[in-house]
Design a protein around this motif. Structure first.
Motif, short mmCIF file in Angstrom:
data_model
loop_
_atom_site.label_atom_id
_atom_site.label_comp_id
_atom_site.label_asym_id
_atom_site.label_seq_id
_atom_site.Cartn_x
_atom_site.Cartn_y
_atom_site.Cartn_z
N ILE A 1 -12.17 1.52 11.28
CA ILE A 1 -13.58 1.15 11.27
C ILE A 1 -14.14 1.35 9.87
N ARG A 2 -13.82 2.51 9.27
CA ARG A 2 -14.22 2.75 7.88
C ARG A 2 -13.43 3.94 7.32
N ASP B 1 -7.64 4.09 -0.87
CA ASP B 1 -8.54 3.05 -1.36
C ASP B 1 -9.09 2.21 -0.20
N PRO B 2 -10.42 2.18 -0.03
CA PRO B 2 -11.01 1.38 1.05
C PRO B 2 -10.79 -0.12 0.89
N ALA B 3 -10.42 -0.56 -0.30
CA ALA B 3 -10.12 -1.99 -0.48
C ALA B 3 -8.76 -2.34 0.14
N VAL B 4 -7.87 -1.36 0.23
CA VAL B 4 -6.56 -1.56 0.86
C VAL B 4 -6.65 -1.17 2.33
N PHE B 5 -7.21 -0.01 2.61
CA PHE B 5 -7.37 0.50 3.96
C PHE B 5 -8.73 0.01 4.48
N GLU B 6 -8.87 -1.30 4.58
CA GLU B 6 -10.16 -1.89 4.91
C GLU B 6 -10.36 -2.00 6.42
N GLY C 1 -10.66 -3.12 10.07
CA GLY C 1 -9.89 -4.11 10.83
C GLY C 1 -8.39 -3.97 10.68
N ARG C 2 -7.93 -3.28 9.62
CA ARG C 2 -6.48 -3.08 9.45
C ARG C 2 -5.97 -2.08 10.47
N GLU C 3 -4.70 -2.21 10.83
CA GLU C 3 -4.08 -1.34 11.82
C GLU C 3 -3.40 -0.15 11.14
N ILE C 4 -3.62 1.05 11.69
CA ILE C 4 -2.92 2.24 11.21
C ILE C 4 -2.40 3.02 12.41
N THR C 5 -1.37 3.81 12.15
CA THR C 5 -0.89 4.81 13.10
C THR C 5 -0.88 6.13 12.37
N LEU D 1 -0.05 2.57 7.31
CA LEU D 1 -0.75 1.29 7.30
C LEU D 1 0.24 0.18 7.63
N TRP D 2 -0.05 -0.57 8.66
CA TRP D 2 0.84 -1.66 9.08
C TRP D 2 0.55 -2.91 8.25
N SER D 3 1.58 -3.68 8.01
CA SER D 3 1.39 -4.95 7.30
C SER D 3 0.55 -5.87 8.18
N GLU D 4 -0.17 -6.76 7.53
CA GLU D 4 -1.00 -7.68 8.29
C GLU D 4 -0.12 -8.67 9.05
N PRO D 5 -0.53 -9.05 10.28
CA PRO D 5 0.29 -9.97 11.07
C PRO D 5 0.39 -11.33 10.39
N ARG D 6 1.56 -11.91 10.51
CA ARG D 6 1.77 -13.26 9.99
C ARG D 6 1.75 -14.22 11.16
N TYR D 7 1.07 -15.33 10.97
CA TYR D 7 0.97 -16.30 12.06
C TYR D 7 2.11 -17.28 11.95
#
Length: 185
Positions: free
Chosen positions: A52-53, A95-100, A102-106, A136-142
């Motif tokens: 969320i932030r 860095d909030p620009a990387v850990f923005e 909507g990104r998924e973390i565990t 930090l998980w990589s962003e999903p690829r469509y």
């Protein structure tokens, strides 16, 4: 006997490929509690969800996370169900620009109490995790793009160029806008 081996080898490979394991930093034994459980205090947990932030202090960063259930590889599942919210803090700068948002973390760590914060006008109790790992998980690829006109290379059940299944994908379509091909004379 060689025919049996030819059949069993691909079956064994498919069975192994279907086994999902968590990345090395996320492996271990963790309590089976979630952020909504009151009994989660002082337990070693593995929780995940969507950021969320991120709040950065002088010597640590804290993540506010919308908790989601985890799959077999410890990645948060994307759907409309939430398991509450939690705060995960770890030494260092993230860095909030990387850990923005909507990104998924565990996160793995130990529940060290709770904090009260507002969600709108609602007073919400956030369990606090002293994190050992922030993954930090990589962003999903469509897998497939949706075009505003028929795919000229696909011959589907409805004829050349029409793929009726593109809109049934579990992933949101990636729209690629291209100019319509014009015929030059």
């Amino acid at each position: 006997m060689s025919t049996v081996r030819l059949i069993l080898l691909p079956a064994a490979l498919l069975a192994l490929a279907g086994c999902a394991t968590a990345p090395t930093p996320l492996r271990g034994d963790f309590a089976a509690t979630g952020p909504a459980d009151e009994a989660a205090s002082a337990q070693k947990v593995r929780w995940g969800g969507e950021i969320i932030r991120v709040d950065n202090a002088r010597d640590h960063s804290c993540f506010e996370v919308l908790a989601r259930p985890l799959d077999a590889s410890a990645r948060p599942l994307r759907h409309d169900r939430s398991e509450g919210r939690f705060i995960a803090c770890r030494t260092g700068f993230y860095d909030p620009a990387v850990f923005e948002a909507g990104r998924e973390i565990t996160v793995t760590g130990t529940v060290s109490g709770s904090e009260r914060r507002k969600v709108g006008d609602y007073d919400y109790r956030y369990p606090r995790v002293d994190a050992d790992v922030i993954y930090l998980w990589s962003e999903p690829r469509y897998l497939r793009a949706a075009y505003p006109y028929p795919d000229p290379w696909f011959y589907g059940p409805y004829g050349y160029g029409w793929d009726p299944f593109w809109y049934r994908s579990p992933f949101p379509p990636v729209v690629v806008v291209r100019p319509h091909p014009h015929h030059h004379r």
